[in-house]
Each structure stands twice: as structure tokens, then as C-alpha cells.
Design an enzyme around this catalytic site. Sequence first.
Site, PDB file in Angstrom:
ATOM      1  N   LYS A  54      -8.702   6.333   0.446  1.00 13.51           N
ATOM      2  CA  LYS A  54      -7.969   6.002   1.672  1.00 13.51           C
ATOM      3  C   LYS A  54      -8.076   7.158   2.668  1.00 13.51           C
ATOM      4  CE  LYS A  54      -4.881   2.818  -0.746  1.00 13.51           C
ATOM      5  NZ  LYS A  54      -3.568   2.562  -1.372  1.00 13.51           N
ATOM      6  N   GLN A  98       1.923   5.783  -2.341  1.00  7.91           N
ATOM      7  CA  GLN A  98       1.130   5.060  -3.345  1.00  7.91           C
ATOM      8  C   GLN A  98       2.031   4.564  -4.476  1.00  7.91           C
ATOM      9  OE1 GLN A  98      -2.044   4.223  -2.970  1.00  7.91           O
ATOM     10  NE2 GLN A  98      -2.271   3.282  -4.965  1.00  7.91           N
ATOM     11  N   ASP A 121       1.760  -0.598   4.798  1.00  9.21           N
ATOM     12  CA  ASP A 121       1.634  -1.376   3.559  1.00  9.21           C
ATOM     13  C   ASP A 121       2.271  -2.755   3.704  1.00  9.21           C
ATOM     14  OD1 ASP A 121       0.281  -0.320   1.339  1.00  9.21           O
ATOM     15  OD2 ASP A 121       1.877   1.129   0.933  1.00  9.21           O
TER      16      ASP A 121
HETATM   17  N1  GUN Z   1      -0.869   0.422  -5.420  1.00 10.58           N
HETATM   18  C1  GUN Z   1      -1.750  -0.596  -5.604  1.00 10.58           C
HETATM   19  N2  GUN Z   1      -2.007  -1.212  -4.434  1.00 10.58           N
HETATM   20  C2  GUN Z   1      -1.281  -0.577  -3.496  1.00 10.58           C
HETATM   21  C3  GUN Z   1      -1.126  -0.757  -2.084  1.00 10.58           C
HETATM   22  O1  GUN Z   1      -1.701  -1.652  -1.457  1.00 10.58           O
HETATM   23  N3  GUN Z   1      -0.275   0.113  -1.475  1.00 10.58           N
HETATM   24  C4  GUN Z   1       0.398   1.090  -2.143  1.00 10.58           C
HETATM   25  N4  GUN Z   1       1.214   1.883  -1.454  1.00 10.58           N
HETATM   26  N5  GUN Z   1       0.281   1.269  -3.453  1.00 10.58           N
HETATM   27  C5  GUN Z   1      -0.565   0.445  -4.114  1.00 10.58           C
END
Ligand code: GUN
Length: 293
Positions: A54, A98, A121
Amino acid sequence: MNPPQLLDGKSIAATVLDECRAEAAALLEKGIRPGLAVVLVGNDPASQVYVGSKTRTCSDLGFHSLKIELPTETTQEQLLKVVQDLNADPSIHGILVQSPPPKHIDEEAIIRAIDPRKDVDGFHPENVAKLVLEDPTGFVPCTPAGCMKLLEVSGIPTAGAEAVVIGRSMIVGKPMALLLVSKISNATVTIAHSLSNDLPAICRRADILVAAVGRPEMVKADWIKPGAVVIDVGINRVSDPSKKSGYRLTGDVAFEEVAPLCSAITPVPGGVGPMTIAMLMKNTLQAARQFHP
Ligand code: GUN
């Protein structure tokens, strides 16, 4: 039957990222640099990989990118303070913590502490409500948004189709079902889960089957209606001594036996995964735009 269409997330994501790069350049011309902060608590190896991708993608697009890595012992109060500081930071338009955090962290409270205007998100209750209301000013969670983009770009019609989503998480299953049933997509949707009776029979109804359960190769050939489109959201690490890393990645779908029955299917890796990151970049651009109308 004809071989299935492979839904190439890697190349579709690359196209989306090219669009993002151009839009970021246009914002930069106006003196706005899109900024994303990614927060990782603890040292889960898979999360470290995702967070690394990311932040790298952000930098690659010319975004301001902030990676905050905190030790497992970080307290709720310390994490809340990090989020509050990011809320107040004008160089940051998007904040992502995350998931999953360590067990002692109350994730729900952390999500609620994020400024909904920076919640790229789409997990904050305000954005969940906007998804239900089909309000385009909200942020759509990145993984289901990526699945919808894959379907759209690949020319797979959803209107009137029977869609089955396996998994009811707030990250994928529930938002995915809402997107499929929306007035834009018009599918008929069933949300199934681990306690559903006769899961294979439910899945056999699906013209579009989305597997988001996190169980390696759970979906078998006899769960598939011939000609179905299968979207595999799972990214599972299974032990494989023949690999240098000691593991390989596999989806929630038993690809080898399922693929021959499908009209289209996503590979793992290279299907949904790259789309998630591309949609995160799109959401960050949306946040930057909405902050500077
Ligand atoms: N863990 C797995 N997928 C995601 C996501 O799309 N966002 C976040 N913050 N954590 C994740």
C-alpha cells in the site's frame, strides 16, 4: 466447455493505477498532494506485506505516504492518540489501520475514532450508512469495490443475476452483498456463512459466486453451477516445503477443479489482491478531492 476467462486483476489494477497517477498529477498542479497514512500494529507477516504494498503504491503514484509501524504492546490509548494526530494532520487525506490488530485492541473503537472524511477503508459507521444509502460521497471498502470493478471491466453483467457471497465480514462479505444488490448492479443476493445449512447447494444457485471466508480451497467443483463467474477473495498461506518461503498462496476456491466449470474466475494471487490496493488509491484521491472541492 470453453476454457474460463481469467479475470486478470494485476493488469486491470494497473489500468486503474494509471488513471490514479494522472488524477494525482492534476491535483498536484493545483497544489494538492493526496496523502495516505497506513498504520500497522504488531508484526503479522501477511499484514506487513499488505502495508508495504500500500505505501509503495502510494509513493509510486506521487502521493504523500506515511507508514506508521507500532509494536504489538501498543495500548488502546496510544493508538487512539496516533489516529487523533492523523485526523488533525492536513497533509493526510486518508487513514487506514490495518486489520486485524492485536487482540487487546478494541478495533471498533479505533475505527469510530477515524475522521469519517479520512476513512478510506469505508469501515466507519457513517460510511457504512452511506453505502446502504447508496450515497456516493461515502467510501466503499476497497476489496469489494475491487471485485465490482473486476466484474464491470470484464463485461460481466450483474443485473438480474443470482449472486451468492460466502462470508459476512464488515471488510468484504456485507459490503460486497450491498454493492451487488445496489440500484447500480441489480443482482439478487444471498449472504451465506459457516453456519448456513447446505452451503454447497446455496452456492450451486450462483451465477456469480464470491468466496470470502479465509479457508484454503474450501469451494469445490460440486459447489459450482456450470458457467458461473467465481470471484475468489481468499489469500491463504499454506505450508509448502518446496518453496523458498516455506509457503504458497492459495484462495478460498479449489482453483484446479473449479476453473474448468466456470465462464470466468479470478486467480490467486493476481486476482482480487491487486484490485484492493488500486481501489485504496482511488479512495484516497476521492478523500483529497472532497477536502479541496
Ligand atoms: N485487512 C484485510 N483487508 C483489509 C482492508 O481492506 N483494510 C484494512 N484496514 N485491513 C485489512
